[in-house]
Enzyme design. Structure first.
Site, PDB file in Angstrom:
ATOM      1  N   HIS A 230     -10.625 -48.647-107.476  1.00 58.13           N
ATOM      2  CA  HIS A 230     -11.247 -47.602-108.309  1.00 58.13           C
ATOM      3  C   HIS A 230     -12.393 -48.171-109.151  1.00 58.13           C
ATOM      4  CE1 HIS A 230      -8.093 -44.418-107.716  1.00 58.13           C
ATOM      5  NE2 HIS A 230      -7.362 -45.481-107.443  1.00 58.13           N
TER       6      HIS A 230
ATOM      7  N   ASN B 140      -4.584 -38.946-108.845  1.00 55.64           N
ATOM      8  CA  ASN B 140      -5.633 -38.853-107.830  1.00 55.64           C
ATOM      9  C   ASN B 140      -5.931 -37.391-107.537  1.00 55.64           C
ATOM     10  OD1 ASN B 140      -6.115 -41.583-107.341  1.00 55.64           O
ATOM     11  ND2 ASN B 140      -4.613 -41.730-105.698  1.00 55.64           N
TER      12      ASN B 140
HETATM   13  C1  HEM Z   1       2.020 -49.345-106.990  1.00 51.51           C
HETATM   14  C2  HEM Z   1       0.871 -48.987-106.596  1.00 51.51           C
HETATM   15  C3  HEM Z   1      -0.379 -49.160-107.409  1.00 51.51           C
HETATM   16  C4  HEM Z   1      -0.841 -50.249-108.059  1.00 51.51           C
HETATM   17  C5  HEM Z   1      -0.186 -51.614-108.153  1.00 51.51           C
HETATM   18  C6  HEM Z   1      -2.107 -49.896-108.661  1.00 51.51           C
HETATM   19  C7  HEM Z   1      -2.917 -50.731-109.394  1.00 51.51           C
HETATM   20  C8  HEM Z   1      -4.110 -50.381-109.956  1.00 51.51           C
HETATM   21  C9  HEM Z   1      -4.966 -51.274-110.704  1.00 51.51           C
HETATM   22  C10 HEM Z   1      -4.673 -52.736-110.969  1.00 51.51           C
HETATM   23  C11 HEM Z   1      -6.038 -50.564-111.111  1.00 51.51           C
HETATM   24  C12 HEM Z   1      -7.216 -51.077-111.930  1.00 51.51           C
HETATM   25  C13 HEM Z   1      -6.934 -50.841-113.377  1.00 51.51           C
HETATM   26  C14 HEM Z   1      -8.003 -51.399-114.275  1.00 51.51           C
HETATM   27  O1  HEM Z   1      -8.593 -52.440-113.961  1.00 51.51           O
HETATM   28  O2  HEM Z   1      -8.252 -50.782-115.350  1.00 51.51           O
HETATM   29  C15 HEM Z   1      -5.862 -49.227-110.656  1.00 51.51           C
HETATM   30  C16 HEM Z   1      -6.720 -48.187-110.922  1.00 51.51           C
HETATM   31  C17 HEM Z   1      -6.417 -46.885-110.659  1.00 51.51           C
HETATM   32  N1  HEM Z   1      -5.336 -46.396-109.954  1.00 51.51           N
HETATM   33 FE1  HEM Z   1      -3.862 -47.473-109.173  1.00 51.51          FE
HETATM   34  N2  HEM Z   1      -2.373 -48.581-108.379  1.00 51.51           N
HETATM   35  C18 HEM Z   1      -1.330 -48.100-107.614  1.00 51.51           C
HETATM   36  C19 HEM Z   1      -1.188 -46.830-107.133  1.00 51.51           C
HETATM   37  C20 HEM Z   1      -1.914 -45.750-107.557  1.00 51.51           C
HETATM   38  C21 HEM Z   1      -1.579 -44.375-107.322  1.00 51.51           C
HETATM   39  C22 HEM Z   1      -0.358 -43.903-106.551  1.00 51.51           C
HETATM   40  C23 HEM Z   1      -2.524 -43.621-107.956  1.00 51.51           C
HETATM   41  C24 HEM Z   1      -2.658 -42.148-108.061  1.00 51.51           C
HETATM   42  C25 HEM Z   1      -1.684 -41.309-107.862  1.00 51.51           C
HETATM   43  C26 HEM Z   1      -3.454 -44.536-108.585  1.00 51.51           C
HETATM   44  C27 HEM Z   1      -4.543 -44.158-109.336  1.00 51.51           C
HETATM   45  C28 HEM Z   1      -5.409 -45.031-109.933  1.00 51.51           C
HETATM   46  C29 HEM Z   1      -6.579 -44.601-110.657  1.00 51.51           C
HETATM   47  C30 HEM Z   1      -7.043 -43.176-110.882  1.00 51.51           C
HETATM   48  C31 HEM Z   1      -7.216 -45.760-111.105  1.00 51.51           C
HETATM   49  C32 HEM Z   1      -8.507 -45.840-111.903  1.00 51.51           C
HETATM   50  C33 HEM Z   1      -8.212 -45.760-113.374  1.00 51.51           C
HETATM   51  C34 HEM Z   1      -9.504 -45.771-114.144  1.00 51.51           C
HETATM   52  O3  HEM Z   1     -10.280 -44.811-113.961  1.00 51.51           O
HETATM   53  O4  HEM Z   1      -9.737 -46.718-114.890  1.00 51.51           O
HETATM   54  N3  HEM Z   1      -3.062 -45.817-108.324  1.00 51.51           N
HETATM   55  N4  HEM Z   1      -4.684 -49.138-109.928  1.00 51.51           N
END
Ligand code: HEM
Length: 490
Positions: free
Chosen positions: A60, A133
């Site tokens: 993202h 999402n």
């Molecule tokens: C276990 C599975 C997942 C892991 C380990 C994971 C991990 C991460 C990490 C490390 C980031 C970056 C955060 C940052 O640097 O600020 C991120 C961003 C993000 N993830 Fe996940 N994620 C997972 C599953 C999901 C799922 C299932 C969704 C949605 C239903 C999701 C939605 C998002 C969104 C929207 C962002 C961006 C947040 C922002 O705008 O700063 N992720 N994710």
């Protein structure tokens, strides 16, 4: 935002405040001579420039954000004691960051990829983050698979590009992805803009009311602008012509005073019904059928203010699924449980130990009070106050009231699979989704999938991937198999 800083009040200065005589010529040892190390203006400027970037989000990375207002439109106090949801008409400030998943920071917006929908509510009980999402489901159902999954979406270590082999190898070997992949390659896989798509909390969360009764809840954000999508061909052209298309559209619509909004809905399941629902309600690869748990409209989300400084407010913004408020908590969804760790850890690495103190991230409707101190970029906000608890100097105290209700558990520890309920398998809901599509959308879905699968270098990988779609629906599998064979023969 942070207090504004007047950059027009006087002469240029160095960071230490000394006036700068010449910002256009570096200091040389004689006319035409080499540059001197004593030129602090030059050295400081070059050194600061080298440090302008922070690590981009590991996923993202590419996104855009805006502030807004959430307004409650229905009484939900029988389901949750969350204060920001306690009264019809109550307004809460929000910040929403949209994103794509796989692309790096400078990637184009108009691509086939899920969109992030990360929403921060600045409530009086602290910030509540709903990090979802634009899709109601996900590719996998256990956090331990996430790094492997993302490695297949990102650049291959040898070629440096996304590789069809890696993507389809992983999806083929992870049949639980069939539902989300069908969603992604259908029409909604490329939204025309961030304004023209729905958002979802995706996971199941816990709500708990004043009496301590528990409910399971799923969040839906229905776009009031209507769904608009791009075909693969339209997106290819737009991504090339205007890589910032979605970011620009969001900013310009808010500048014009056309504030995008979403109708906020929830599905509510009384906690006691979870054990016997036909699908495991904590399996992120599944939806709860609307016929079983109808959506209830509870609020309106409007975006109405652009950030002033993208780096400060969007790049440094942080969202965590672990940021709950009283009345809302996690479910035992194994993906969500992994995410409760992953985000805070990412923030400390990417933005630093004091990321929560930045203006966009800190609570706006209350204060953060605790004994956490110091670290890089600590601003000294606590002055000389005590930094431990309990203390006899009037410091902050614990409440003794957990935010959410305890979850019942049973059995021995172990690497257990998510339990299957009566109608659970990896394909059933992908089949429903396929059969809901119009004939035209089915054709586009098959063409989109076939175009990508045809790029796979090994027949066994392509065949295994197609077999999963055939298990969802025979016609789906057959059409795909023919389309891929045609492309591979061409
Ligand atoms: C276990 C599975 C997942 C892991 C380990 C994971 C991990 C991460 C990490 C490390 C980031 C970056 C955060 C940052 O640097 O600020 C991120 C961003 C993000 N993830 Fe996940 N994620 C997972 C599953 C999901 C799922 C299932 C969704 C949605 C239903 C999701 C939605 C998002 C969104 C929207 C962002 C961006 C947040 C922002 O705008 O700063 N992720 N994710």
């Amino acid at each position: 935002m942070s207090e504004q800083f007047d950059n027009t009040a006087g002469p240029l200065t160095t960071e230490s405040g000394a006036p700068i005589a010449n910002n256009n010529q570096s200091e040389a040892a004689g006319v035409g001579g080499p540059v001197l190390v004593q030129d602090q203006v030059l050295l400081e400027k070059l050194a600061h420039f080298n440090r302008e970037r922070i690590p981009e989000r590991v996923v993202h990375a590419r996104g855009a954000g805006a502030y807004g207002t959430f307004t409650v439109t229905a009484d939900v106090t029988k389901y949750t004691r969350a204060k920001f949801l306690s009264q019809v008409g109550k307004e809460t400030e929000t910040f929403l960051r949209f994103s794509t998943v796989a692309g790096n920071l400078g990637a184009a917006d108009a691509v086939r990829d899920p969109r992030g929908f990360a929403l921060k509510f600045y409530t009086e009980d602290g910030n509540y983050d709903l990090v979802g999402n634009n899709t109601p489901v996900f590719f996998i159902r256990d956090a331990i698979k996430f790094p492997d999954f993302i490695h297949t979406q990102k650049r291959d270590p040898y070629t440096g590009s996304q590789e069809a082999d890696n993507v389809w190898d992983f999806w083929g070997l992870s049949p639980e992805s069939t539902h989300q992949v069908t969603w992604l390659f259908g029409d909604r896989g490329i939204p025309a803009s961030y304004r023209h798509m729905d958002g979802f909390g995706s996971h199941t969360y816990q709500w708990v009311n004043e009496a301590g009764e528990q409910f399971w809840v799923k969040y839906h954000f229905k776009t009031d602008q209507g769904i608009k999508t791009l075909t693969s061909e339209e997106a290819d052209v737009l991504a090339g012509a205007d890589p910032d298309s979605h970011q620009r559209d969001l900013r310009e619509s808010i500048e014009r005073g056309e504030f995008p909004s979403w109708t906020v809905q929830v599905q509510i399941m009384p906690a006691a019904e979870a054990a016997n629902y036909k699908f495991n309600p904590f399996d992120l690869t599944k939806v709860w059928l609307n016929a079983d748990y109808p959506r209830i409209t509870i609020g309106k989300l409007e975006l109405n203010r652009n950030p002033e400084n993208i780096f400060a407010e969007v790049e440094q913004s942080i969202f965590s699924p672990a940021h709950f408020v009283p009345g809302i908590g996690p479910s035992p969804d194994k993906m969500l449980q992994g995410r409760l760790f992953a985000y805070g850890d990412a923030h400390r690495y990417r933005v630093g130990a004091n990321a929560d103190h930045l203006p966009v991230n800190r609570p706006h409707a209350t204060e953060a009070r605790n004994g956490n101190r110091d670290g890089f970029y600590y601003d000294g906000r606590h002055g000389g106050q005590k930094n431990y608890e309990p203390n006899s100097f009037g410091g902050p105290y614990e409440t003794g009231q957990p935010l959410w209700a305890p979850i019942q558990v049973s059995g021995p520890t172990g690497e257990w699979e998510t339990p299957k309920h009566s109608e659970d398998d990896d394909f059933v809901q992908a089949g429903y989704l396929y059969r809901l599509m119009s004939e035209d959308e089915k054709n586009r879905l098959v063409a989109n999938l076939a175009g990508f699968i045809a790029k796979v270098s090994r027949d066994d990988i392509a065949e295994r991937a197609i077999a999963n779609f055939a298990k969802a629906d025979e016609d789906y599998g057959k059409r795909l198999s023919v389309a891929v064979a045609e492309l591979r023969a061409a």
